[in-house]
Design a protein around this motif. Sequence first.
Motif, PDB file in Angstrom:
ATOM      1  N   ASN A  45      26.684  88.361  41.913  1.00 23.64           N
ATOM      2  CA  ASN A  45      26.215  88.459  40.527  1.00 23.64           C
ATOM      3  C   ASN A  45      25.505  89.778  40.268  1.00 23.64           C
TER       4      ASN A  45
ATOM      5  N   SER B 209      28.292  92.520  40.072  1.00 21.99           N
ATOM      6  CA  SER B 209      29.075  92.506  38.830  1.00 21.99           C
ATOM      7  C   SER B 209      28.235  92.932  37.635  1.00 21.99           C
ATOM      8  N   THR B 210      26.958  92.578  37.626  1.00 20.74           N
ATOM      9  CA  THR B 210      26.099  92.986  36.521  1.00 20.74           C
ATOM     10  C   THR B 210      25.827  94.487  36.572  1.00 20.74           C
ATOM     11  N   ARG B 211      25.600  95.012  37.750  1.00 19.99           N
ATOM     12  CA  ARG B 211      25.391  96.461  37.875  1.00 19.99           C
ATOM     13  C   ARG B 211      26.645  97.227  37.498  1.00 19.99           C
TER      14      ARG B 211
ATOM     15  N   ILE C  44      19.439  92.902  28.571  1.00 15.04           N
ATOM     16  CA  ILE C  44      20.558  92.461  29.405  1.00 15.04           C
ATOM     17  C   ILE C  44      21.554  91.626  28.585  1.00 15.04           C
TER      18      ILE C  44
ATOM     19  N   MET D 234      30.300  91.222  29.680  1.00 14.19           N
ATOM     20  CA  MET D 234      30.214  90.039  30.526  1.00 14.19           C
ATOM     21  C   MET D 234      30.413  88.817  29.632  1.00 14.19           C
TER      22      MET D 234
ATOM     23  N   LEU E   3      25.443  85.503  30.731  1.00 11.79           N
ATOM     24  CA  LEU E   3      24.428  86.093  31.583  1.00 11.79           C
ATOM     25  C   LEU E   3      24.638  85.597  33.002  1.00 11.79           C
ATOM     26  N   PRO E   4      24.447  86.462  33.987  1.00 10.93           N
ATOM     27  CA  PRO E   4      24.647  86.006  35.371  1.00 10.93           C
ATOM     28  C   PRO E   4      23.589  84.990  35.773  1.00 10.93           C
TER      29      PRO E   4
ATOM     30  N   TRP F   7      15.788  87.443  35.581  1.00 15.53           N
ATOM     31  CA  TRP F   7      16.067  88.758  36.134  1.00 15.53           C
ATOM     32  C   TRP F   7      14.938  89.740  35.819  1.00 15.53           C
TER      33      TRP F   7
END
Length: 131
Positions: free
Chosen positions: A52, A55-57, A74, A83, A86-87, A98
Amino acid sequence: MKVRSIFRPLRKGFTLIELIIVMAIVSLLLTLAAPRYFRSIERSKETVLKANLASTRDALDKFYSDTGKYPDQITDLVDRKYMRTLPWDPIAESAVSWTTVPPPGGQAGAVYNIFSGAQGAGSNAIPYAEW
């Protein structure tokens, strides 16, 4: 006609000693299997956290390359379709825990990087907040 032998009485159940032996065997097997099970659960949560974060980065980098600035929140990644959702942070068991890091050098935007908001350290002894 059936004749019962006096040397071998008819049994219809288990004796107490048999039940105790079976329970001892089951408890021994559980003491061997339970720690491995819980360790594998923790390892799988850490694997999901790493995926996660990666993939978010990646979405943050794509957002920056498309717009020339980092997102202000975010949730902008979801609003702009970088996305789907949200992760999920499996360690903190939340999608909103986060910790965000602003971009260096006064660049536009507010979310340059993210880290887990969970307390504690992983199996590699590195705190989750530094992954």
